[in-house]
Enzyme design. Structure first.
Site, PDB file in Angstrom:
ATOM      1  N   PHE A  51      73.051 104.612  33.059  1.00  0.00           N
ATOM      2  CA  PHE A  51      71.692 104.073  33.099  1.00  0.00           C
ATOM      3  C   PHE A  51      71.515 102.978  34.149  1.00  0.00           C
ATOM      4  O   PHE A  51      70.394 102.621  34.498  1.00  0.00           O
ATOM      5  CB  PHE A  51      71.354 103.459  31.734  1.00  0.00           C
ATOM      6  N   CYS A  52      72.606 102.407  34.633  1.00  0.00           N
ATOM      7  CA  CYS A  52      72.561 101.183  35.442  1.00  0.00           C
ATOM      8  C   CYS A  52      72.543 101.500  36.935  1.00  0.00           C
ATOM      9  O   CYS A  52      73.494 102.103  37.462  1.00  0.00           O
ATOM     10  CB  CYS A  52      73.778 100.313  35.116  1.00  0.00           C
ATOM     11  N   PRO A  53      71.497 101.099  37.671  1.00  0.00           N
ATOM     12  CA  PRO A  53      71.466 101.372  39.109  1.00  0.00           C
ATOM     13  C   PRO A  53      72.584 100.686  39.880  1.00  0.00           C
ATOM     14  O   PRO A  53      73.078 101.221  40.875  1.00  0.00           O
ATOM     15  CB  PRO A  53      70.089 100.869  39.541  1.00  0.00           C
TER      16      PRO A  53
END
Length: 243
Positions: A51-53
């Site tokens: 989920f984390c860019p």
């Protein structure tokens, strides 16, 4: 011995809240290729989140630069309660330390740590400690710190382009920006900096795939997105269902 955390339970544990007195987002800022953290096959491990860019950029850089021999990879669960990020059935166990919660890794590296816990986190399996959780430096350090082992013809951060890559990163860090600015970055080119895929494309990618792009309004960006998604490294590190 490995373990899995129990399911997220907001009713029992409450929502996660970032500690008000957290000493900083990045308490670990080591660099690879130093006397403390030498480049050695199999020595390092990357904890990441789909989920984390920030983590996305680093996992993509690892894949594109062929660093799997040096850096293994695992994922934390996509959701959390007050206990913080955890290892659960959907994304798998912690293969390095057997922890249930990522906070345990932070506390092993820094006993008593009670600040914010985030990914990406780069771990030294030999020294059994954290190297870095500074996403900005990790995104460039993977190709840069491995100059001795990465083919300069395929590196996503060739020395001659690093200042231009940094300029793109600084620009994309500005908020707000969107399709008009991103389209301007491409300028009709195949990649952001011309005919070569670089870290600049990774910076744009993690924003582009998280934006509800109107394909009809921005056909060039849509074509760019689809062309990159067709590449194995981009497909393997991107899960749009988690955004």
């Amino acid at each position: 011995m490995t373990a899995l955390a129990s399911p997220v339970d907001i009713d029992a544990f409450g929502e996660y809240e970032r500690p008000a007195d957290a000493p900083g987002r990045e308490p670990f800022t080591g660099r690879l290729g130093t006397a403390e953290f030498p480049i050695e096959p199999g020595r390092y491990h990357l904890y990441a989140g789909w989920f984390c860019p920030w983590a996305h950029r680093v996992t993509l850089s690892r894949a594109l630069n062929g660093l799997e021999e040096y850096i293994s990879l695992s994922w934390i669960d996509n959701e959390r309660d007050a206990r913080g990020w955890a290892f659960r059935e959907g994304t798998g166990e912690d293969p390095v330390n057997g922890f249930e919660f990522l906070r345990e890794a932070y506390r092993l590296a820094r006993p008593g740590y009670d600040g914010h816990v985030s990914v990406p986190l780069l771990w030294d399996k030999v020294a059994n400690t954290a190297v870095s959780n500074d996403p900005a430096s990790l995104a460039l350090s993977f190709p840069a710190d491995f100059d001795a082992v990465i083919d300069p013809e395929t590196s996503t951060a060739p020395p001659a382009l690093r200042e231009k890559i940094a300029e793109v990163e600084r620009f994309l860090r500005l908020e707000p920006n969107g399709p008009t600015e991103w389209d301007g970055l491409l300028g009709g080119r195949e990649y952001v900096l011309g005919e070569r895929l670089t870290e600049a494309d990774l910076y744009l990618w993690v924003k582009l795939v998280r934006y509800p792009l109107d394909d009809e309004a921005w056909p060039a960006l849509a074509e760019y997105r689809d062309r990159l998604m067709a590449l194995p490294a981009f497909a393997a590190t991107t899960d749009r269902s988690t955004y």
